[in-house]
Scaffold this motif. Sequence first.
Motif, PDB file in Angstrom:
ATOM      1  N   GLY A 353       3.282   9.912   2.966  1.00  0.00           N
ATOM      2  CA  GLY A 353       4.919   9.897   3.136  1.00  0.00           C
ATOM      3  C   GLY A 353       4.381   9.953   4.850  1.00  0.00           C
ATOM      4  O   GLY A 353       4.411  10.929   4.557  1.00  0.00           O
ATOM      5  N   MET A 354       5.579   9.254   4.819  1.00  0.00           N
ATOM      6  CA  MET A 354       6.006   8.961   6.479  1.00  0.00           C
ATOM      7  C   MET A 354       7.833   9.624   6.539  1.00  0.00           C
ATOM      8  O   MET A 354       8.507   8.949   6.378  1.00  0.00           O
ATOM      9  CB  MET A 354       5.652   8.515   6.744  1.00  0.00           C
ATOM     10  CG  MET A 354       4.358   7.769   6.974  1.00  0.00           C
ATOM     11  SD  MET A 354       3.643   6.572   8.406  1.00  0.00           S
ATOM     12  CE  MET A 354       3.798   5.362   6.895  1.00  0.00           C
ATOM     13  N   LEU A 355       8.291  11.140   6.689  1.00  0.00           N
ATOM     14  CA  LEU A 355       9.418  11.182   6.883  1.00  0.00           C
ATOM     15  C   LEU A 355       9.968  10.789   8.317  1.00  0.00           C
ATOM     16  O   LEU A 355       9.915  11.793   8.729  1.00  0.00           O
ATOM     17  CB  LEU A 355       9.712  13.100   6.912  1.00  0.00           C
ATOM     18  CG  LEU A 355      11.440  12.957   6.223  1.00  0.00           C
ATOM     19  CD1 LEU A 355      11.630  12.552   5.679  1.00  0.00           C
ATOM     20  CD2 LEU A 355      10.743  14.982   6.418  1.00  0.00           C
ATOM     21  N   CYS A 356      10.843   9.207   8.016  1.00  0.00           N
ATOM     22  CA  CYS A 356      10.677   8.918   9.681  1.00  0.00           C
ATOM     23  C   CYS A 356      11.593   7.751   9.113  1.00  0.00           C
ATOM     24  O   CYS A 356      11.437   7.324   7.606  1.00  0.00           O
ATOM     25  CB  CYS A 356       9.621   8.532  10.415  1.00  0.00           C
ATOM     26  SG  CYS A 356       8.466   7.025   9.586  1.00  0.00           S
ATOM     27  N   ASN A 357      12.261   7.121   9.578  1.00  0.00           N
ATOM     28  CA  ASN A 357      12.632   5.758   9.864  1.00  0.00           C
ATOM     29  C   ASN A 357      12.334   4.433   9.272  1.00  0.00           C
ATOM     30  O   ASN A 357      10.948   4.945   9.817  1.00  0.00           O
ATOM     31  CB  ASN A 357      13.455   5.484  11.402  1.00  0.00           C
ATOM     32  CG  ASN A 357      14.659   4.308  10.916  1.00  0.00           C
ATOM     33  OD1 ASN A 357      13.670   3.432  11.442  1.00  0.00           O
ATOM     34  ND2 ASN A 357      15.569   4.275  10.635  1.00  0.00           N
ATOM     35  N   ALA A 358      12.538   4.227   8.246  1.00  0.00           N
ATOM     36  CA  ALA A 358      11.350   2.887   7.925  1.00  0.00           C
ATOM     37  C   ALA A 358      11.028   2.411   9.328  1.00  0.00           C
ATOM     38  O   ALA A 358       9.940   1.047   8.919  1.00  0.00           O
ATOM     39  CB  ALA A 358      11.815   2.019   6.683  1.00  0.00           C
ATOM     40  N   ASP A 359      11.935   1.528  10.125  1.00  0.00           N
ATOM     41  CA  ASP A 359      11.235   0.796  10.869  1.00  0.00           C
ATOM     42  C   ASP A 359      11.098   1.104  11.599  1.00  0.00           C
ATOM     43  O   ASP A 359      10.373   0.205  12.465  1.00  0.00           O
ATOM     44  CB  ASP A 359      13.107  -0.089  11.166  1.00  0.00           C
ATOM     45  CG  ASP A 359      13.603  -0.742  10.565  1.00  0.00           C
ATOM     46  OD1 ASP A 359      13.326  -1.839   9.247  1.00  0.00           O
ATOM     47  OD2 ASP A 359      15.162  -0.742  10.610  1.00  0.00           O
TER      48      ASP A 359
END
Length: 593
Positions: A353-359
């Motif tokens: 999981g990457m808690l960041c803006n998708a772009d």
Amino acid sequence: MMNELSKVETDGESAIEPDPVIAWGSDVAASLLRALDVPYIALNPGASYRGLHDSLVNHLGNENPQMLMCLHEEHAVAIAHGYAKAAGKPMAVALHANVGVMHATMAIFNAWCDRVPMLLLGATGPMDAAKRRPWIDWLHTAQDQAALIRPFIKWDDQPASVVAIPESLLRGWQIAQTSPCGPVYVCFDAELQEQELREPVKLPDVTRYAPPAPTAPNAAAISAAANMLRSAKAPLLLFGRGARTREVMDLRLALAEHVNGRMLSDLKSGTMVPSDHHLHVGVPFNKLTPEAKDALKQADLIVSFGSVDLGGIIRMAFGGEEPAVKIIHAGDDVHLHNGWGKEHCALPPVDIGMLCNADAAVSALVAELEAKVVTTKPDLSRAPVTAAPELKDGKLTMEHVAHALASKTDGQPVTFATLPRGWPGAAFPNREPLEYLGKDGGGGIGSGPGLAIGAALAHRGTDRLSISVIGDGDCLMGINALWTAAKYNIPALIVVANNNAYLNDVLHQDSVAVQRDRNRENRWVGQAIDGPVPDIAAMARAQGVEAAGPVHTADELDTALSLGVETIKSGQPFLVDVRISLEDGRLQSQRGK
């Protein structure tokens, strides 16, 4: 300051000799809006913000921002919603007291679910009871007005002094545009607005309060995700919410092509990648198609970028079983999950999981994998992939509408602000980032006309054609939003796919009847919009919008759409009422019984 093309031109809407002196509390608020380069403020007039109204007109001259008068607060918010999606930046909305907020609630919920930035400016009667006018000010004063909408806005405030107004507006403008985006609400006490200044209020340098850049992904997570992509033989990339720019679309394509990953895109999010790209699976989905389900099941790695309902997608593909395939998800939507609503959808199983803006995650993976980015040029050819169908029983279908629109817009940039259930994506592939803006977010019927007008406003003065195809139920609920398009010459082409029914609910009642072994012929009761049939074209004309219809034949459709396209090219709105079949033999055979 904005350029001249972005200003709506209309007779009698510019103030004469505005007063440049900041002398009143509401002048401070209005001046901040101009400093922030807020282009428009949509509103339905109300006494609770009469001070702000005066400042917009007699202090700013009704320019930067310019007021857009609407006949209902719900339409004002919907217009701001459509504008933000098409322009990539927010505008403002003024709401009259508690009653205006109540009117606007559904549209605010749509914007919240769609994660669209918006500055909502409210007002309340004097909080000092001694200053309230008898009866009416008491009715329009609330102890905590934002409580009406707090579960589905990002932030709210009610500044208690004039000197507190700048910080309140700056913070709201910043929060609204910080990823994940959403509407914010700032409420002004009527007495505060009408307070005469005893000393100057210095306005801050707004450039120092810009929203921060989207959060970047964790470096270790990017490295691990890149290694999994390198090893995958059949990766599948899911594209959900993201920026509608050519630059970001090229990054998405570079990643997919580098890893030879098949792509799925979601109608709820709009055009994130070209729907007819050789790696794209079928057409963009609302509910998963059989082809999309097979692609998910065949994948040995699933990578999600901002998927609106990743958990639901997994359940639709794999049933109740937790899939063995590894899943990567990048997105920051969790920051807005508050528990009141369940628009966070099902909780997905995620291995990285990457808690960041998708772009931002897409960009980082492209860099990590050293994928080649090719700057693509928009393909504006509209040759339909499929042949136009023959008329069945002499009735038009959605495919006829799609093919006719493809013919009329060949070689021209197009934005679809809305598309209805059953739109034939194969007949009109979406290739550009702005070609389709996605669904309304919260499923609030009646938003279609406002969204269409807002998107057309964003593209006014350009060569981009703004078109919306909406259902008759959606159109009828929001029909008087068209008045604003007529008043301000906003060139929206609205095509009503009119089947004289709330067809989605007909299908639901049909399913219940089958499940309970009851009379399916009764599915029409309480669902058909007939007896009498509303004359939508006449209703549009009553709002000042030129219209054609009802359209029943292919020749009539061709003529009406030709006129519609030429009308919006001339800078005026147009509506076409197209009577279409129900596109379902089981239901059509029972219609009217």
